[in-house]
Every structure is written in structure tokens, then in C-alpha cells.
Scaffold this motif. Structure first.
Motif, PDB file in Angstrom:
ATOM      1  N   ALA A 409       0.802  -1.355  -0.017  1.00  0.00           N
ATOM      2  CA  ALA A 409      -0.053  -0.109   0.057  1.00  0.00           C
ATOM      3  C   ALA A 409       0.822   1.430  -0.119  1.00  0.00           C
ATOM      4  O   ALA A 409       0.709   2.095  -0.878  1.00  0.00           O
ATOM      5  CB  ALA A 409      -0.856   0.069   1.185  1.00  0.00           C
ATOM      6  N   LYS A 411       3.865   1.371  -0.928  1.00  0.00           N
ATOM      7  CA  LYS A 411       4.744   1.410  -2.137  1.00  0.00           C
ATOM      8  C   LYS A 411       3.991   2.108  -3.164  1.00  0.00           C
ATOM      9  O   LYS A 411       4.575   2.772  -4.171  1.00  0.00           O
ATOM     10  CB  LYS A 411       4.965  -0.038  -2.353  1.00  0.00           C
ATOM     11  N   ILE A 439      -2.326   4.289  -6.640  1.00  0.00           N
ATOM     12  CA  ILE A 439      -2.487   4.185  -7.966  1.00  0.00           C
ATOM     13  C   ILE A 439      -3.489   3.167  -8.499  1.00  0.00           C
ATOM     14  O   ILE A 439      -4.062   3.358  -9.681  1.00  0.00           O
ATOM     15  CB  ILE A 439      -0.985   3.681  -8.878  1.00  0.00           C
ATOM     16  N   GLY A 440      -3.923   2.128  -7.833  1.00  0.00           N
ATOM     17  CA  GLY A 440      -4.907   1.226  -8.342  1.00  0.00           C
ATOM     18  C   GLY A 440      -4.464   0.135  -8.998  1.00  0.00           C
ATOM     19  O   GLY A 440      -3.112   0.141  -9.593  1.00  0.00           O
ATOM     20  N   ILE A 449      -3.180 -10.676  -9.746  1.00  0.00           N
ATOM     21  CA  ILE A 449      -2.043 -10.125  -8.596  1.00  0.00           C
ATOM     22  C   ILE A 449      -1.767 -11.165  -7.597  1.00  0.00           C
ATOM     23  O   ILE A 449      -0.707 -10.955  -7.186  1.00  0.00           O
ATOM     24  CB  ILE A 449      -2.379  -8.869  -8.116  1.00  0.00           C
ATOM     25  N   TYR A 454       3.708 -12.168 -10.552  1.00  0.00           N
ATOM     26  CA  TYR A 454       2.805 -11.379 -11.446  1.00  0.00           C
ATOM     27  C   TYR A 454       2.984  -9.869 -10.998  1.00  0.00           C
ATOM     28  O   TYR A 454       2.940  -9.526  -9.708  1.00  0.00           O
ATOM     29  CB  TYR A 454       1.549 -11.869 -11.342  1.00  0.00           C
ATOM     30  N   ARG A 455       3.448  -8.867 -11.859  1.00  0.00           N
ATOM     31  CA  ARG A 455       3.655  -7.453 -11.565  1.00  0.00           C
ATOM     32  C   ARG A 455       2.695  -6.860 -12.389  1.00  0.00           C
ATOM     33  O   ARG A 455       3.139  -6.979 -13.750  1.00  0.00           O
ATOM     34  CB  ARG A 455       4.856  -7.225 -11.340  1.00  0.00           C
ATOM     35  N   ALA A 456       2.100  -6.118 -11.889  1.00  0.00           N
ATOM     36  CA  ALA A 456       0.997  -5.365 -12.792  1.00  0.00           C
ATOM     37  C   ALA A 456       1.700  -4.252 -13.632  1.00  0.00           C
ATOM     38  O   ALA A 456       1.830  -4.152 -14.882  1.00  0.00           O
ATOM     39  CB  ALA A 456       0.102  -4.488 -12.085  1.00  0.00           C
ATOM     40  N   SER A 467       9.400  -8.224  -5.885  1.00  0.00           N
ATOM     41  CA  SER A 467       9.578  -9.392  -6.617  1.00  0.00           C
ATOM     42  C   SER A 467       8.397 -10.107  -7.253  1.00  0.00           C
ATOM     43  O   SER A 467       8.653 -11.074  -8.073  1.00  0.00           O
ATOM     44  CB  SER A 467      10.128 -10.527  -5.620  1.00  0.00           C
TER      45      SER A 467
HETATM   46  P1  ADP Z   1       5.647  -6.783  -5.603  1.00  0.00           P
HETATM   47  O1  ADP Z   1       6.681  -7.574  -5.038  1.00  0.00           O
HETATM   48  O2  ADP Z   1       5.674  -6.618  -7.096  1.00  0.00           O
HETATM   49  O3  ADP Z   1       5.004  -5.831  -4.943  1.00  0.00           O
HETATM   50  P2  ADP Z   1       3.050  -8.476  -5.106  1.00  0.00           P
HETATM   51  O4  ADP Z   1       2.909  -9.806  -5.184  1.00  0.00           O
HETATM   52  O5  ADP Z   1       3.106  -7.755  -3.692  1.00  0.00           O
HETATM   53  O6  ADP Z   1       4.450  -8.203  -5.993  1.00  0.00           O
HETATM   54  O7  ADP Z   1       1.998  -7.588  -5.868  1.00  0.00           O
HETATM   55  C1  ADP Z   1       1.821  -8.019  -7.305  1.00  0.00           C
HETATM   56  C2  ADP Z   1       1.482  -6.693  -8.223  1.00  0.00           C
HETATM   57  O8  ADP Z   1       0.215  -6.347  -7.650  1.00  0.00           O
HETATM   58  C3  ADP Z   1       2.466  -5.464  -7.941  1.00  0.00           C
HETATM   59  O9  ADP Z   1       3.350  -5.779  -8.812  1.00  0.00           O
HETATM   60  C4  ADP Z   1       1.412  -4.485  -8.110  1.00  0.00           C
HETATM   61  O10 ADP Z   1       1.312  -4.118  -9.463  1.00  0.00           O
HETATM   62  C5  ADP Z   1       0.061  -4.888  -7.550  1.00  0.00           C
HETATM   63  N1  ADP Z   1      -0.182  -4.393  -6.289  1.00  0.00           N
HETATM   64  C6  ADP Z   1      -0.076  -4.955  -5.032  1.00  0.00           C
HETATM   65  N2  ADP Z   1      -0.510  -4.167  -4.158  1.00  0.00           N
HETATM   66  C7  ADP Z   1      -0.946  -3.071  -4.717  1.00  0.00           C
HETATM   67  C8  ADP Z   1      -1.399  -1.931  -4.216  1.00  0.00           C
HETATM   68  N3  ADP Z   1      -1.862  -1.621  -3.009  1.00  0.00           N
HETATM   69  N4  ADP Z   1      -1.596  -0.900  -5.277  1.00  0.00           N
HETATM   70  C9  ADP Z   1      -1.721  -0.987  -6.478  1.00  0.00           C
HETATM   71  N5  ADP Z   1      -0.832  -2.154  -6.838  1.00  0.00           N
HETATM   72  C10 ADP Z   1      -0.826  -3.146  -6.134  1.00  0.00           C
END
Ligand code: ADP
Length: 508
Positions: A409, A411, A439-440, A449, A454-456, A467
Motif C-alpha cells: 500500500a 509502495k 495508483i490502483g 495479482i 505477477y507484477r502489474a 519481486s
Molecule cells: P511486488 O513485490 O511486485 O509488489 P506483489 O505480489 O506484492 O509483488 O504484488 C503483485 C502486484 O500487484 C504488484 O506488482 C502491483 O502491481 C500490484 N499491487 C499490489 N498491491 C498493490 C496496491 N496496494 N496498489 C496497487 N497495486 C498493487
């Protein structure tokens, strides 16, 4: 020794059926035999009794022309029964004749002249013992063999009209033997026919049952040889839907799960190596640069070292995440196998409110509004509701979940945004909400997610040290705790992660 199941089952079945048929046939045959001989004996004795009724025939006027012909007995219908009436010296007094032309021809069952008397020993015996203990005239049944035929003989002592005489009735057993022979061959051939049909049927049923088993064995064997989990067993059974077709369907289901797990594993290994390759390459490049250019300006050398350090730290985090995931996978599997055990000591009651406060305090400095220079250090961190509640679980793992959600959150929320935490209860669940105004997440990313790596937004996530394993670990731990995690997000507006964990019961 290899003894095919089909043969074994068929033989077993054949032996049981054979025994049942033999028992049945034997009972039928014995009954028929007993009945036939009892009937014969009854006929013989009733014929003998009818002779004593006709004693008038033996009165004085006939004595000159002995022996008399027992016509009246014949008229009663002798039914193939020959009768001899003998005096106490065993001279023939009267007899039946089966040949009208020769009144003295006593024959039975188509045989020529018969012996007089039929059974001399029986006749002598009744003469010696004329009366039984209860005063009745004695009688005896015997079977003699005459001209190759079995002849049943009934010998009766009689003293109705003289000092005593003997009546012998005899009948051939040939027709009885013949009908018993017929019955026997009928039973044997019927039994054999039943055996053949039953064995063919049994063989077919075991064949069709075992065919499914053989197919499954073949498929399992070929999978173990080729590791091709895409193979399936045909589920249609010749006998329709039954336990075996259900077993085949279950087997296929298991194969589908194995295939899924196998590919997931393969993908995971590929993804993990891919993720590890980036920091390793970066570290190597930086080290190569330092090694090949000894006269590198100090500034650049420091920057290369800092780069390598940062990448090594990222790699460390990644490896840690991988380890956590592997461990939580194991634990989840164990929890699934054992059921949810709250009394093992591994899983204890945890004060979720205290845990949340602890995490909140840990992050609060980073989320403070302003620093000494009046500059924001990060998004505002707020604590909304906090309800005291206990859940079953591992405190360290649950803390890891809260940290991961809060970390994300913070980050993915700009400095001017805010992140809020709340803990409430909803019937049997403790509900933790981590909401941000960040950013949503795009709707197309939402379903993915929680997947590994998986990274958005790859670039942004990597840049922020992500990671792509954080949420996977969160989900895995939460599932292990019989809970659930859901996300609700609007791109550009923010996201809310809702965590539900079963409340610990107050009784234990
Ligand atoms: P990362 O280590 O890349 O954060 P996560 O498994 O924790 O990997 O999350 C996966 C993806 O979900 C992130 O890369 C991000 O794009 C999205 N994400 C997770 N939490 C949030 C959040 N609070 N707001 C926006 N995007 C999120």
C-alpha cells in the motif's frame, strides 16, 4: 507366480458355481431316486396285499391243477408286477402270467421264465420268522440280479387260509434305472450348459472390469515413463456407469491436477531462474567493470559497487521470498492433510489487534507527515477501527501478511496519498482492511495479482524492490489459516485489501 486376476476370478467363480450346481443336482437326483424306489416298494407291498384278498382262488377245488393263475390280480393291474404264491415248502401255488398262451410263464420286465421263488433266501427267512415282534406277518424287501437285471422283490408271510404260505411280488428296476439315467444325463448336460454360459458371462464381466484397470495401469505406466501428464484414461465402461468409470474419472481428475501442478512447478522454476538472472547479470557486469578497469574514477567505482550491493540485496530478498513460499506451501499441504489443528501447539491464539498495532508502529515513522525539513517522507498512515480479537495462527506468519499488505500500500501510493488500517469483526471472522489512495490496479490485472511473479507494472514494481511474490505469500499464509484475502481496486483512486480470518473460539 503370476496368476492373472481374470483367470483367478473366473476359476473361483467356476468352482463356486460348480459346487452349487453339484449340490443342487445331487439333491434333485437323490430325491427322485428315493421317490422312485419308495413308490416301487409301495406297489410291491400293495400287490402282495391284494393277493391275500384273493385267497378264495386257492380253495380246494383248484388244488388239483396247481399252480393257479392269478387272473384277478392281473385285473387289478399288476403294473409289471409278477406275483408268486408259495406254500411252506416253497412249492408254487399260484402265480401271475405275462404270457396268455402259457399261463405258467411267470416273467417280469420282459425276462423269460423266472425262478421260483424269486428270492429263496427271503422266502426261507419269512418262513423261519413268520411274525414280527408286534404280531404282524413278517415281510422283507430285497433286490436280486436276474439275467443282468435288478429285480426288486417283496416277500410276505401269510396264514389267511392254511398253515402258512409265502407271497412274493417282484418287479424289474429297469425302467426306474432308465429314468434315473435320463435324469442324470439331463442334470449333467443342463449343469454343463449353465456352467458354460455362466463362465462366458463371468469371463466377459471380469474382462470388461479389468480392461479399465489395465488401461489405467497402462496410462500410469506411460506417464511415469514419458512424464506426459496430458494423457487420460477413457471413462466409458462397457457395463455403463459404475464404480470403475467413477474411478477412471477420478483418476483423470487426479491427472489433471498433477498436470496443473507439474506445469505450475515448471513455470515457477523458469520464472525464478529468470528473476534471479537479472540481479546476477547486473552484479557480474558491475564486478567485470571494476575488474577490467582498475583506473576507473572513484565516483564510478563507488556507484558500480553500490549497484552490485543493491542487486545482491534484491537477490537476497527474492531468495528469502522463495524460501518462505516453499515453506508455506509445505505447511499448507500439511495443514490440508491433517485438517486444521488448533491444539498441536504449532497454531496458537494470536491477538490480532496487538499484532496490527505492532506493524502500525513499525511503519508509522515512514508514514509520518513531515520531517524536520517540513517535507513529506511518505503517504499518511492512519489507524481507523481497532477491535480486540483473537485468531488461531502463527503470529510471525500473520505479521508477515500484514507487513506485505502495508508495504505494498505504501509502495503504490504517492506521498500525498494516505493508507489506512482497520480491524473489525464480522460474525465468525476478524476483518482487516488495508486501504490506500494509490495508483490502483487495472481490472485486467486484478485476477492475476496473487499469482507468482505477477507484477502489474513490472518496471515500477522492480524499481520499488518488488519481486512479484509478496501477494502470493500472503494468499498462501491466509489460506493456511483457513481465511481469505480479497481486493477491491479502482485505477487512479486506490485499492482495498480485505483479509478475513476465523475468530478463535472462547471455549478453548
Ligand atoms: P511486488 O513485490 O511486485 O509488489 P506483489 O505480489 O506484492 O509483488 O504484488 C503483485 C502486484 O500487484 C504488484 O506488482 C502491483 O502491481 C500490484 N499491487 C499490489 N498491491 C498493490 C496496491 N496496494 N496498489 C496497487 N497495486 C498493487
Amino acid at each position: 507366480m503370476y496368476f492373472p486376476l481374470q483367470l483367478r476370478l473366473t476359476l473361483f467363480y467356476a468352482v463356486l458355481l460348480g459346487l452349487a450346481l453339484w449340490f443342487f443336482g445331487n439333491t434333485v437326483y437323490t430325491q427322485a431316486e428315493q421317490r422312485a424306489y419308495t413308490d416301487l416298494d409301495t406297489t410291491l407291498s400293495s400287490r402282495a396285499a391284494s393277493v391275500s384278498l384273493g385267497k378264495g382262488l386257492l380253495s380246494g377245488q383248484y388244488k388239483a391243477a396247481l399252480p393257479n393263475l392269478l387272473q384277478s390280480v392281473d385285473e387289478l393291474g399288476s403294473g409289471g408286477v409278477a406275483i408268486e404264491v408259495l406254500d411252506n415248502n416253497l412249492n408254487l401255488l399260484a402265480t401271475t402270467a405275462s404270457n396268455a398262451n402259457d399261463p405258467l410263464q411267470i416273467s417280469v420286465g420282459g425276462l423269460g421264465n423266472s425262478p421260483v421263488p424269486w428270492d429263496i433266501q427271503a422266502a426261507q427267512w419269512v418262513l423261519r420268522h413268520p411274525f414280527s415282534q408286534n404280531g404282524e406277518a413278517s415281510s422283507v424287501y430285497s433286490t436280486i440280479t436276474y439275467q443282468g437285471q435288478h429285480i426288486r422283490v417283496y416277500t410276505l408271510f401269510n396264514r389267511d387260509f392254511d398253515a402258512g404260505h409265502v407271497i412274493q411280488t417282484a418287479r424289474s428296476e429297469q425302467d426306474i434305472e432308465q429314468s434315473l439315467r435320463d435324469l442324470r444325463s439331463l442334470l449333467w448336460s443342463g449343469g454343463a450348459l449353465v456352467m458354460v454360459f455362466a463362465l462366458l458371462g463371468g469371463w466377459f464381466i471380469t474382462w470388461s472390469v479389468l480392461r479399465m484397470v489395465r488401461r489405467m495401469t497402462k496410462t500410469a505406466h506411460s506417464i511415469s515413463a514419458s512424464r506426459d501428464f496430458s494423457q487420460r484414461v477413457p471413462t466409458g465402461s462397457v457395463l455403463g456407469k459404475d464404480e470403475l468409470s467413477t474411478l477412471a474419472a477420478t483418476f483423470n481428475e487426479m491427472l489433471a491436477n498433477l498436470e496443473e501442478a507439474y506445469w505450475r512447478q515448471q513455470r515457477f522454476v523458469a520464472d525464478a531462474s529468470h528473476e534471479l538472472r537479472a540481479p546476477i547479470t547486473s552484479i557480474r557486469c558491475n564486478l567485470d567493470l571494476l575488474a577490467t578497469a582498475p583506473d576507473l574514477p572513484a565516483e564510478e567505482a563507488r556507484s558500480a559497487l553500490a549497484d552490485a550491493q543493491a542487486e545482491a540485496a534484491r537477490m537476497g530478498r527474492l531468495v528469502n521470498d522463495l524460501l518462505t513460499l516453499a515453506r508455506s506451501d509445505d505447511a499448507a499441504q500439511e495443514a490440508r492433510a491433517n485438517g486444521y489443528k488448533k491444539d498441536t501447539g504449532q497454531v496458537q491464539k494470536v491477538d490480532l489487534d496487538s499484532l496490527l498495532l505492532e506493524v502500525f508502529r513499525q511503519y508509522k515513522p515512514a508514514g509520518e507527515d513531515v520531517n524536520d525539513d517540513n517535507k513529506q517522507q511518505g503517504p499518511r498512515l492512519l489507524l481507523q477501527d481497532i477491535t480486540p480479537v483473537q485468531v488461531y495462527g502463527d503470529a510471525d506468519q500473520l505479521k508477515q501478511v500484514l507487513v506485505a499488505l502495508l508495504d505494498n500500500a505504501l509502495k503504490y501510493t504517492p506521498y500525498e496519498g494516505s493508507v489506512s488500517l482497520s480491524l473489525t469483526t464480522d460474525e465468525r471472522y476478524a476483518v482487516v482492511k488495508v486501504s490506500d489512495t494509490g495508483i490502483g490496479i487495472l481490472p485486467e490485472d486484478l485476477p492475476h495479482i496473487f499469482e507468482r511473479f505477477y507484477r502489474a507494472d513490472r518496471a515500477r514494481s522492480r524499481e520499488r524492490g518488488g519481486s512479484g511474490l509478496g501477494l502470493t505469500i500472503v494468499q498462501s499464509i491466509v489460506q493456511e489459516h483457513q481465511g481469505s484475502v480479497e481486493v477491491d481496486s479502482t485505477p487512479g483512486k486506490g485499492s482495498t485489501f480485505t483479509l478475513k480470518l476465523p475468530v478463535a473460539s472462547e471455549i478453548d
